[in-house]
Design a protein around this motif. Structure first.
Motif, short mmCIF file in Angstrom:
data_model
loop_
_atom_site.label_atom_id
_atom_site.label_comp_id
_atom_site.label_asym_id
_atom_site.label_seq_id
_atom_site.Cartn_x
_atom_site.Cartn_y
_atom_site.Cartn_z
N TRP A 192 0.85 -1.18 0.00
CA TRP A 192 0.00 0.00 0.00
C TRP A 192 0.89 1.24 0.00
O TRP A 192 1.78 1.38 0.81
CB TRP A 192 -0.89 0.01 1.24
CG TRP A 192 -1.92 -1.06 1.19
CD1 TRP A 192 -1.85 -2.30 1.75
CD2 TRP A 192 -3.16 -1.01 0.52
NE1 TRP A 192 -2.96 -3.02 1.47
CE2 TRP A 192 -3.80 -2.25 0.71
CE3 TRP A 192 -3.82 -0.04 -0.24
CZ2 TRP A 192 -5.04 -2.55 0.19
CZ3 TRP A 192 -5.06 -0.34 -0.76
CH2 TRP A 192 -5.66 -1.57 -0.55
N THR A 199 -0.43 8.01 -2.57
CA THR A 199 -0.20 8.68 -3.84
C THR A 199 -0.61 10.15 -3.72
O THR A 199 -1.72 10.45 -3.29
CB THR A 199 -1.02 8.01 -4.95
OG1 THR A 199 -0.62 6.65 -5.04
CG2 THR A 199 -0.77 8.68 -6.28
N ILE A 229 -3.96 3.56 -2.43
CA ILE A 229 -4.25 2.67 -3.53
C ILE A 229 -3.13 1.63 -3.64
O ILE A 229 -1.99 1.88 -3.28
CB ILE A 229 -4.41 3.42 -4.87
CG1 ILE A 229 -3.10 4.15 -5.24
CG2 ILE A 229 -5.57 4.37 -4.84
CD1 ILE A 229 -3.13 4.72 -6.64
N TRP A 236 -0.82 -0.56 -6.01
CA TRP A 236 -0.35 -0.57 -7.38
C TRP A 236 0.73 -1.63 -7.55
O TRP A 236 1.31 -2.12 -6.58
CB TRP A 236 0.18 0.81 -7.78
CG TRP A 236 1.19 1.43 -6.84
CD1 TRP A 236 0.93 2.26 -5.80
CD2 TRP A 236 2.61 1.23 -6.84
NE1 TRP A 236 2.09 2.61 -5.15
CE2 TRP A 236 3.14 1.99 -5.78
CE3 TRP A 236 3.48 0.49 -7.64
CZ2 TRP A 236 4.50 2.04 -5.49
CZ3 TRP A 236 4.84 0.53 -7.36
CH2 TRP A 236 5.34 1.31 -6.30
N LEU A 252 -2.05 0.83 -12.01
CA LEU A 252 -3.03 1.13 -10.98
C LEU A 252 -4.21 0.16 -11.08
O LEU A 252 -4.47 -0.39 -12.14
CB LEU A 252 -3.55 2.57 -11.14
CG LEU A 252 -2.50 3.68 -11.15
CD1 LEU A 252 -3.17 5.02 -11.45
CD2 LEU A 252 -1.74 3.72 -9.84
N PRO A 253 -4.93 -0.06 -9.99
CA PRO A 253 -6.08 -0.96 -10.04
C PRO A 253 -7.14 -0.47 -11.01
O PRO A 253 -7.22 0.72 -11.35
CB PRO A 253 -6.61 -0.94 -8.60
CG PRO A 253 -5.46 -0.48 -7.77
CD PRO A 253 -4.68 0.45 -8.63
N THR A 296 -10.16 0.10 -10.64
CA THR A 296 -11.13 1.06 -10.10
C THR A 296 -10.53 2.43 -9.78
O THR A 296 -11.24 3.33 -9.33
CB THR A 296 -11.74 0.49 -8.81
OG1 THR A 296 -10.69 0.15 -7.89
CG2 THR A 296 -12.56 -0.77 -9.10
N SER A 297 -9.24 2.62 -10.00
CA SER A 297 -8.57 3.86 -9.60
C SER A 297 -8.88 5.03 -10.53
O SER A 297 -8.85 4.87 -11.76
CB SER A 297 -7.05 3.66 -9.56
OG SER A 297 -6.70 2.70 -8.61
N PHE A 298 -9.18 6.18 -9.95
CA PHE A 298 -9.35 7.42 -10.70
C PHE A 298 -10.36 7.27 -11.84
O PHE A 298 -10.11 7.71 -12.97
CB PHE A 298 -7.99 7.90 -11.25
CG PHE A 298 -6.95 8.14 -10.20
CD1 PHE A 298 -6.99 9.28 -9.42
CD2 PHE A 298 -5.94 7.22 -9.98
CE1 PHE A 298 -6.03 9.51 -8.44
CE2 PHE A 298 -4.98 7.43 -9.00
CZ PHE A 298 -5.03 8.57 -8.22
N LYS A 299 -11.48 6.63 -11.56
CA LYS A 299 -12.48 6.38 -12.59
C LYS A 299 -13.49 7.52 -12.75
O LYS A 299 -14.20 7.58 -13.74
CB LYS A 299 -13.24 5.08 -12.29
CG LYS A 299 -12.35 3.83 -12.32
CD LYS A 299 -11.82 3.57 -13.73
CE LYS A 299 -12.89 2.98 -14.63
NZ LYS A 299 -12.35 2.55 -15.93
N TRP A 306 -11.19 13.05 -13.01
CA TRP A 306 -9.76 12.78 -13.12
C TRP A 306 -9.29 12.87 -14.57
O TRP A 306 -8.22 13.40 -14.87
CB TRP A 306 -9.43 11.41 -12.55
CG TRP A 306 -9.72 11.27 -11.08
CD1 TRP A 306 -10.61 10.41 -10.50
CD2 TRP A 306 -9.13 12.00 -10.01
NE1 TRP A 306 -10.61 10.57 -9.14
CE2 TRP A 306 -9.71 11.54 -8.80
CE3 TRP A 306 -8.17 13.01 -9.94
CZ2 TRP A 306 -9.36 12.05 -7.56
CZ3 TRP A 306 -7.82 13.52 -8.69
CH2 TRP A 306 -8.42 13.04 -7.53
N ARG A 345 -3.64 1.88 -16.16
CA ARG A 345 -4.72 1.43 -15.28
C ARG A 345 -5.16 0.05 -15.76
O ARG A 345 -5.41 -0.16 -16.94
CB ARG A 345 -5.89 2.41 -15.32
CG ARG A 345 -7.06 2.02 -14.41
CD ARG A 345 -8.01 3.20 -14.21
NE ARG A 345 -8.40 3.81 -15.46
CZ ARG A 345 -8.65 5.12 -15.60
NH1 ARG A 345 -8.56 5.95 -14.58
NH2 ARG A 345 -9.00 5.61 -16.78
#
Length: 281
Positions: A7, A10, A17, A19, A28-29, A31-34, A38, A60
């Motif tokens: 973990w 960021t 998050i 990564w 990145l996963p 679901t990140s920054f969806k 962003w 992503r």
């Protein structure tokens, strides 16, 4: 401190998050920054995130495409392309991450296959991909020869690069297309069936690839944890019946069940090592 598979904080955002690092790409996963917000500031945001995790490129993760070739849907957020060189267990994997999947979770199984002594063996990999198991068999287990079956053209392109880059192309025969029509017959000491959730459609092909004396099948599958016993029983009975239908008088049994990882709650990715040999009289 930013470390792979840990973990990491960021920017100065109030959340964490997870990564992973793939060569020089930080992934990145999915679901990140969806949130669309962003993307509206992505031109400024992505370089800052990449710098914060010491990455040249940023991506992503996407869901595995629901296609026969299980294509990657990884999205490059920062960078010109998805080709990456990734080293694992002193093996180089080169591939386009936007088109081909790479799983960190089956490292233990790649290590297990690489620890085998296959110096006098011919191996058939029915689902070769970019060389996930082909390369451990060749580079680490020193297989005499590997037949690599693969029908995804993007994976085949990467596989050709990888056997060259790891100096094992002279011991690898790549067979492009559906393994049910391209796989060799009656040559293998060992067959790898590294497809999940199930490789059952190619069990008959795997039996046909083994030598008349038999050999070992490594059958991957996703199995509900409470159904492992019934699944292994089904595998051994099905392989035995298939062998008899192909004219073999073999004893078929599960020599070992490897629990690779949790795929989902109560569902494991497992590998059944299925021994096929002449029945004892």
């Amino acid at each position: 401190m930013y470390r792979r598979n840990t973990w990491g904080r960021t920017l100065t955002l109030d959340f964490f998050i997870l990564w992973e690092r793939l060569g020089d790409i930080v992934v990145l996963p999915v679901t990140s920054f969806k949130n669309p917000l962003w993307d509206s500031i992505g031109e400024d945001l992505w370089p800052v995130i990449a710098k914060s995790v010491n990455a040249l490129r940023l991506a992503r993760q996407g869901r595995v495409a629901d296609t026969a070739t299980r294509d990657s849907t990884l999205e490059i957020l920062l960078g010109d392309n998805g080709w990456v060189d990734h080293r694992e267990n002193r093996i180089l994997y080169s591939f386009d991450a936007t088109k081909c999947m790479f799983s960190w979770g089956n490292l233990s199984e790649k290590l297990r296959m690489g620890s085998l002594d296959c110096r006098d063996e011919i191996v058939v990999d029915l689902f070769a991909g970019i060389g996930y198991f082909v390369l451990p068999f060749l580079v680490r287990a020193k297989a005499k020869l590997v037949y690599a079956c693969e029908w995804n053209p993007h994976a085949v392109e990467a596989l050709r690069r990888n056997v060259q880059a790891n100096s094992v192309s002279d011991r690898c025969i790549i067979l492009e297309g559906d393994n049910r029509t391209t796989a060799p017959k009656g040559v293998a000491d060992r067959v790898c069936l590294g497809l999940i959730p199930s490789s059952e459609s190619s069990w008959a092909t795997a039996v046909g690839a083994l030598r008349s004396e038999g050999g070992m099948l490594h059958i991957h599958g996703n199995v509900v944890d409470s159904e492992e016993s019934s699944w292994t029983k089904y595998v051994s009975e099905s392989v035995g019946e298939t062998a008899r239908s192909q004219g073999h008088c073999w004893e078929v049994f599960i020599e070992h069940l490897e629990r690779v990882k949790w795929y989902a709650p109560h569902i494991r990715h497992v590998v059944a090592d299925v021994r096929c040999r002449h029945a004892q009289k």
